[in-house]
Design an enzyme around this catalytic site. Structure first.
Site, mmCIF file in Angstrom:
data_model
loop_
_atom_site.group_PDB
_atom_site.id
_atom_site.type_symbol
_atom_site.label_atom_id
_atom_site.label_comp_id
_atom_site.label_asym_id
_atom_site.label_seq_id
_atom_site.Cartn_x
_atom_site.Cartn_y
_atom_site.Cartn_z
ATOM 1 N N ASP A 1 -0.376 4.967 0.900
ATOM 2 C CA ASP A 1 -0.655 5.925 1.982
ATOM 3 C C ASP A 1 -0.575 5.259 3.350
ATOM 4 O O ASP A 1 -1.249 4.260 3.600
ATOM 5 C CB ASP A 1 -2.040 6.541 1.788
ATOM 6 C CG ASP A 1 -2.118 7.320 0.485
ATOM 7 O OD1 ASP A 1 -1.189 8.092 0.219
ATOM 8 O OD2 ASP A 1 -3.100 7.148 -0.252
ATOM 9 N N ASP B 1 0.844 -1.197 0.000
ATOM 10 C CA ASP B 1 0.000 0.000 0.000
ATOM 11 C C ASP B 1 0.883 1.252 0.000
ATOM 12 O O ASP B 1 2.034 1.201 0.429
ATOM 13 C CB ASP B 1 -0.867 -0.067 1.275
ATOM 14 C CG ASP B 1 -1.709 1.162 1.483
ATOM 15 O OD1 ASP B 1 -2.222 1.701 0.486
ATOM 16 O OD2 ASP B 1 -1.877 1.566 2.651
HETATM 17 MG MG LIG Z 1 -2.998 3.071 3.380
#
Ligand SMILES: [Mg+2]
Length: 172
Positions: A9, A7
């Protein structure tokens, strides 16, 4: 060799620091990271709701600081594993091009072949998924790894990685 979905963020890009910096620049109050512990993401600031609006503001995703160790460890992971960046970019319309430009600046060694911008992550099939939100990890059929962020410190029941150093220890 494993397939690893990473991922952006809260895992590669320091969303919390960006919230704090943008809030300070606009409202003149420097919020301590410790006060955000255990609170839902984007909440815990004196003026509620305004941080959520940052997500729709041009430049927000383009200028996030890189989380310490992410560049070195992801580069090393690529030598041993198949690494994919998997980011739910569709929720925030301007974030897609900003995230791509951000990756090109800070992670130029990641090919576009290995970048997946998507909606829900339920479709993702890999051996590991590193993410800071359990909404993305709960349906995952491989080994989920919860990357520690202020909003998830009280979450239990997931294998946790606190830093990129720990990711390296586990997967390198
Ligand atoms: Mg995230």
């Amino acid at each position: 060799m494993a397939t690893i979905a990473i991922d952006m963020d809260g895992v590669m890009a320091d969303s919390t620091q960006q919230y704090i910096d943008w809030y300070a620049a606009r409202y003149g109050v420097k919020v301590e990271k410790a006060t955000l512990l255990g609170k839902p993401e984007t909440t815990g600031f004196p003026l509620e709701g305004v941080v959520r609006q940052f997500l729709y503001t041009p430049g927000f995703f383009r200028t996030k600081p890189v989380i310490e160790g992410a560049q070195e460890v992801i580069k090393a992971l690529q030598d041993k594993h198949e690494v994919y960046i998997v980011s739910a970019a569709m929720e925030f319309p301007q974030s897609l091009s900003e995230k791509l430009a951000w990756l090109e600046e800070y992670f130029p060694f990641i090919s576009w072949h290995n970048i997946v911008f998507c909606g829900y992550k339920n479709i993702v099939d890999a051996d590991y998924m590193i993410d800071d939100h359990i909404k993305n990890l709960s349906a995952f059929k491989g080994q989920p790894l919860l990357f520690t962020a202020p909003h998830n410190v009280n979450v239990e029941g997931f294998k946790r990685v606190n830093t990129w150093e720990e990711v390296g220890q586990l997967l390198l």
